[in-house]
Design an enzyme around this catalytic site. Structure first.
Site: not given
Ligand code: LMR
Length: 415
Positions: A130, A211, A246
């Site tokens: 992420w 996570d 979510k």
């Molecule tokens: C994403 O990865 O799109 C979501 O988890 C929202 C975010 O905060 O980035």
């Protein structure tokens, strides 16, 4: 006074979402930010949450401050959901849990905790992960490195390389992992692979930071937390950030939690007190309303059963549109394999589409994916899926034709 302050360049995920919102095209499709849309393309309000909100509104409870660690009932229910109601660590009072401002807030709290109490530990994140993981840990003053995770050739896990990298880490290194629904790839470890990683972590004295932002969106509520529970059973000092954004569709309420599994309840009390201190030093105490909603649903047998049904329905819908996209792409592009879409799980998929193709999809077809090729499958529905599959088919064919033409041209030039 503030002239020297440069502008923030923006976050790739949030900026793209804003661009989508400003797109006037009637065909626009948002597969960018991780939001679950229902079959009608709307952000749902879960019926269980709506009922809980009605109850709370009728009760008319005042909005006082929560304690620094958050609402006790919420924290207990969250612990049960993450670790299992029959968790030994839970029964022994070995888990320190604080309510957090979403999953990101939990990560920031644990980052502060690590910087203070493990100043020599670096943080290791998967490659890719992420986008915000690196930003968040770096901004908190931690040293951040990557470990291998995804193999673009196979669209799967590069498990051997991952194991070799983790095996070489110094003890007390913090390894950030996602127990299920890996963001951004959708590629998860099998149980056998988790077992091997857990054994390695025990042997090397590593510290897993799990996570979990999508519990229930992969294989089920308990199934998605399996690796966390296995780590507890193996005696690892596991830290867990988790989110209800979510699975409760409560994105803006910022409901999450941070748990630290300790060796005994004395340690857990010490850790909890330091987490309280960190919270107090940043924002004093967490917000109330979302936590009340979650606690009301999880604390009532009827509402909880309804919520579990709604989580199952969201998961099944994502699986269905994921399969449908795979089928349609196989029809649109019979020479290209999109089998990996069916093997990935959770909200996201690494489609394998290049940044150039992603750009073409956005500018020519108003279909929004991240430039990494990550698509949020939960943005697909029966109404837009044909458009998306056709759009991908067209941009890929166009680029292949362009590549073939420019290849022929350069051959002519060299010839
Ligand atoms: C994403 O990865 O799109 C979501 O988890 C929202 C975010 O905060 O980035």
């Amino acid at each position: 006074m503030f002239r020297h302050i440069p502008s923030y360049l923006g976050d790739p995920i949030y900026s793209l979402f804003q661009e989508f919102l400003a797109d006037p095209s009637p065909h626009r499709v948002n597969l960018s930010i991780g939001l679950y849309y229902d079959e009608e393309g709307r952000l749902p309000v879960l019926s269980s949450v709506r009922r809980a909100a009605q109850r709370l509104s009728e009760e008319g409870m005042p909005y006082g401050y929560l304690p620094m660690e958050g609402m006790a009932f919420y924290r207990q229910r969250a612990q049960e959901l993450v670790f299992g109601a029959d968790s030994v660590a839970l029964r022994e009072g070995r888990i320190a849990t604080v309510q957090s401002v979403g999953g990101s807030g939990a990560l920031r709290l644990v980052a502060e905790f690590l910087r203070r109490y493990f100043p020599d530990s670096a943080v290791w994140i998967s490659d890719p992960t992420w986008d915000n993981h690196r930003v968040l840990f770096t901004r908190a003053g931690l040293e951040v490195h990557n470990y291998p995770y995804y193999d673009p050739q196979t669209h799967g896990l590069c498990f051997d390389a991952m194991v070799s990298a983790l095996a070489a880490l110094p003890s007390r290194s913090v390894v950030v992992m996602q127990p299920s629904c890996h963001n951004p790839t959708g590629v998860d470890l099998s149980k056998e692979q988790w077992k091997a990683i857990i054994q390695l972590m025990v042997e090397r004295g590593l510290m897993p930071l799990m996570d979990m932002a999508y519990q229930g969106f992969g294989d089920g509520l308990a199934e998605d937390a399996w690796a966390i529970r296995a780590m507890c059973d193996a005696g690892l000092a596991v830290m867990v950030s988790h989110s209800f954004s979510k699975n409760f569709a409560l994105y803006g309420e910022r409901c999450g939690g941070l748990s630290v599994v300790c060796a005994d309840n004395t340690q857990a009390a010490g850790v909890l007190s330091q987490l309280q201190a960190i919270v107090r030093g940043i924002y004093s105490s967490p917000p109330l309303h979302g936590a009340r909603l979650v606690a009301t649903v999880l604390g009532d047998a009827d509402l909880r059963a309804q919520w579990e049904g709604e989580v199952n329905a969201m998961r099944q819908r994502i699986q269905r549109v994921r399969g449908a996209l795979q089928t349609r792409l196989a029809e649109a592009l019979p020479d290209v394999s999109f089998d990996h879409l069916g093997m990935q799980r959770g909200m996201f998929s690494y489609t394998g589409l290049s940044p150039a193709l992603v750009d073409a999809l956005r500018t020519e077809k108003s279909v929004y994916l991240l430039r990494s090729g990550r698509a949020c499958m939960a943005g697909l529905n029966d109404t837009n899926i044909d458009w998306v599959a056709k759009a991908i088919g067209e941009v890929v064919r166009k680029q292949t034709r362009a590549a073939v033409t420019s290849g022929a041209a350069s051959q002519r030039r060299t010839g």
